[in-house]
Design a protein around this motif. Structure first.
Motif, mmCIF file in Angstrom:
data_model
loop_
_atom_site.group_PDB
_atom_site.id
_atom_site.type_symbol
_atom_site.label_atom_id
_atom_site.label_comp_id
_atom_site.label_asym_id
_atom_site.label_seq_id
_atom_site.Cartn_x
_atom_site.Cartn_y
_atom_site.Cartn_z
ATOM 1 N N VAL A 1 38.380 47.370 45.749
ATOM 2 C CA VAL A 1 38.635 47.030 44.344
ATOM 3 C C VAL A 1 39.680 47.965 43.753
ATOM 4 N N THR A 2 39.512 49.267 43.995
ATOM 5 C CA THR A 2 40.456 50.243 43.456
ATOM 6 C C THR A 2 41.855 50.025 44.026
ATOM 7 N N GLY A 3 41.940 49.811 45.324
ATOM 8 C CA GLY A 3 43.240 49.587 45.959
ATOM 9 C C GLY A 3 43.930 48.340 45.449
ATOM 10 N N SER A 4 43.169 47.268 45.287
ATOM 11 C CA SER A 4 43.746 46.004 44.797
ATOM 12 C C SER A 4 44.252 46.147 43.362
ATOM 13 N N LEU A 5 43.447 46.798 42.522
ATOM 14 C CA LEU A 5 43.857 47.009 41.136
ATOM 15 C C LEU A 5 45.069 47.934 41.049
ATOM 16 N N LEU A 6 45.128 48.905 41.951
ATOM 17 C CA LEU A 6 46.267 49.826 41.968
ATOM 18 C C LEU A 6 47.559 49.084 42.301
ATOM 19 N N ILE A 7 47.498 48.180 43.279
ATOM 20 C CA ILE A 7 48.675 47.375 43.613
ATOM 21 C C ILE A 7 49.102 46.545 42.407
ATOM 22 N N ALA A 8 48.134 45.889 41.767
ATOM 23 C CA ALA A 8 48.447 45.058 40.604
ATOM 24 C C ALA A 8 49.039 45.904 39.477
ATOM 25 N N TRP A 9 48.492 47.103 39.253
ATOM 26 C CA TRP A 9 48.998 47.985 38.202
ATOM 27 C C TRP A 9 50.422 48.434 38.510
ATOM 28 N N LEU A 10 50.691 48.776 39.758
ATOM 29 C CA LEU A 10 52.042 49.190 40.144
ATOM 30 C C LEU A 10 53.030 48.035 39.993
ATOM 31 N N MET A 11 52.583 46.831 40.325
ATOM 32 C CA MET A 11 53.437 45.661 40.127
ATOM 33 C C MET A 11 53.735 45.444 38.646
ATOM 34 N N ASP A 12 52.731 45.657 37.802
ATOM 35 C CA ASP A 12 52.954 45.584 36.353
ATOM 36 C C ASP A 12 53.965 46.632 35.919
ATOM 37 N N LEU A 13 53.790 47.839 36.454
ATOM 38 C CA LEU A 13 54.607 48.978 36.040
ATOM 39 C C LEU A 13 56.082 48.754 36.325
ATOM 40 N N VAL A 14 56.375 48.178 37.496
ATOM 41 C CA VAL A 14 57.785 47.980 37.872
ATOM 42 C C VAL A 14 58.290 46.593 37.499
ATOM 43 N N GLY A 15 57.428 45.774 36.881
ATOM 44 C CA GLY A 15 57.862 44.469 36.388
ATOM 45 C C GLY A 15 57.891 43.360 37.413
ATOM 46 N N ILE A 16 57.159 43.531 38.543
ATOM 47 C CA ILE A 16 57.145 42.506 39.592
ATOM 48 C C ILE A 16 56.131 41.415 39.292
ATOM 49 N N SER A 17 55.088 41.742 38.564
ATOM 50 C CA SER A 17 53.994 40.789 38.350
ATOM 51 C C SER A 17 54.471 39.465 37.753
ATOM 52 N N LYS A 18 55.456 39.525 36.863
ATOM 53 C CA LYS A 18 55.915 38.287 36.221
ATOM 54 C C LYS A 18 56.612 37.360 37.207
ATOM 55 N N TYR A 19 57.081 37.909 38.323
ATOM 56 C CA TYR A 19 57.689 37.068 39.356
ATOM 57 C C TYR A 19 56.682 36.659 40.433
ATOM 58 N N PHE A 20 55.555 37.351 40.466
ATOM 59 C CA PHE A 20 54.534 37.094 41.500
ATOM 60 C C PHE A 20 53.394 36.248 40.959
ATOM 61 N N PHE A 21 52.935 36.582 39.739
ATOM 62 C CA PHE A 21 51.834 35.857 39.103
ATOM 63 C C PHE A 21 52.282 35.050 37.888
ATOM 64 N N GLY A 22 53.528 35.233 37.467
ATOM 65 C CA GLY A 22 54.018 34.558 36.270
ATOM 66 C C GLY A 22 53.555 35.218 34.992
ATOM 67 N N ARG A 23 52.903 36.368 35.090
ATOM 68 C CA ARG A 23 52.402 37.098 33.931
ATOM 69 C C ARG A 23 51.968 38.476 34.414
ATOM 70 N N ARG A 24 51.603 39.323 33.502
ATOM 71 C CA ARG A 24 51.019 40.609 33.911
ATOM 72 C C ARG A 24 49.755 40.342 34.721
ATOM 73 N N ALA A 25 49.589 41.064 35.805
ATOM 74 C CA ALA A 25 48.445 40.811 36.688
ATOM 75 C C ALA A 25 47.135 41.329 36.092
ATOM 76 N N LEU A 26 47.203 42.425 35.349
ATOM 77 C CA LEU A 26 45.979 43.008 34.784
ATOM 78 C C LEU A 26 45.929 42.745 33.292
ATOM 79 N N ASN A 27 44.734 42.370 32.812
ATOM 80 C CA ASN A 27 44.597 42.134 31.382
ATOM 81 C C ASN A 27 43.177 42.463 30.931
#
Length: 312
Positions: free
Chosen positions: A286-312
């Motif tokens: 769980v921690t590892g998965s959330l960390l990946i999602a948070w890092l993707m949010d941080l660098v702005g990748i989530s909007k290209y991967f999930f179409g939105r911020r991954a964590l909310n």
């Protein structure tokens, strides 16, 4: 995992519990230690997600907006399934691919997914069919759903690209939504459900999600979990709601960590129940998965991967 029609706290809680069960029973050593529990859990953890996805799938969108919904399921599916197919060609796993060719890759990507990402493939296929038929057939609700069910049957038994029982759980969720019935009210949360679920779990012989016993287990497991939500202490509630809101990144990234958890087995084998292994591994996944999602949010990748911020 589809959040199209707004937040419903009970469903977020339900998804939070279900995603923890999904991750738990992707831990190979733990599931091997508890095959009977695994069989019962398999009757309701993914069926629960399929029901919720069908219920929350928003088919009132314009075709353009609905295609965007499918796109942001397709992108993580294509990326992660492609990685799984490649790893299956180099690792000695049960689904090992002896020779990876372009045709083999395309066959698994579009028709017969390998590994845990079949759910995203099923939701895309079921959702697209549901949207097209429901919005283009000018008949009553019953006729539309019969046609959708026939399409799912053809996909499952004619082309072998879908599991019919999984599609029916999605269809049941969609029917529940179109009927106007409240999801929680339909499952009648009560303490009696916990007793019925326990009896079914203990005395059902070889239940599967496609069997009558399996369907009853799914119903009463969901009813039991929803009844527990009413009595849940304040402390764990925000965490479970958070996990439920973010069940998609957890589902997508947790297989990376469940594979790594195999390395923990020699160090935690002294506990014959596997519960210590489960707690440590679940925390790690769980921690590892959330960390990946948070890092993707941080660098702005989530909007290209999930179409939105991954964590909310």
């Amino acid at each position: 995992m589809n959040y199209e029609l707004g937040r419903i706290k009970e469903l977020d809680f339900l998804k939070g519990v279900l995603i923890l069960l999904v991750i738990s029973f992707h831990l190979v050593w733990f599931e091997q230690l508890h095959p009977d529990i695994k069989q019962v859990v398999y009757c309701f953890h993914m069926p629960g997600f399929l029901l919720i996805s069908g219920y929350l799938m928003n088919i009132s969108k314009s075709p353009r907006d609905f295609l965007k919904t499918l796109l942001w399921l397709a992108v993580p599916y294509v990326v992660m399934e492609s990685g799984y197919i490649y790893m299956a060609s180099i690792l000695p796993i049960n689904e090992h691919i002896a020779q990876l060719t372009p045709w083999v890759y395309l066959k698994h990507l579009f028709l017969h997914p390998l590994g845990p990402y079949w759910y995203l493939h099923a939701i895309i296929l079921c959702g697209a069919t549901y949207y097209y038929i429901y919005n283009n057939v000018e008949r009553g609700m019953a006729t539309r759903f019969i046609l959708i069910g026939i399409a799912y049957y053809v996909f499952a038994h004619g082309f072998g690209i879908l599991t019919f029982s999984s599609a029916l759980y999605f269809l049941a969720g969609a029917m529940l939504r179109q009927s106007g019935m409240n999801f929680v009210a339909f499952f009648l949360p009560s303490r009696l459900s916990v007793i019925v679920f326990a009896l079914l779990a203990c005395f059902s012989a070889g239940p599967t999600q496609a069997s009558l016993n399996g369907v009853l287990i799914a119903y009463f497991a969901i009813s039991s979990l929803l009844s527990i939500y009413k009595y849940l202490p304040p402390a764990p509630r925000p965490l479970l709601l958070f996990l439920g809101r973010n069940s998609l990144p957890l589902y997508v990234f947790s297989p990376i960590f469940t594979v790594l958890c195999k390395q923990l087995v020699p160090y935690l084998k002294f506990d014959p129940t596997g519960l210590l292994f489960l707690v440590v591994s679940l925390t790690f996944c769980v921690t590892g998965s959330l960390l990946i999602a948070w890092l993707m949010d941080l660098v702005g990748i989530s909007k290209y991967f999930f179409g939105r911020r991954a964590l909310n």
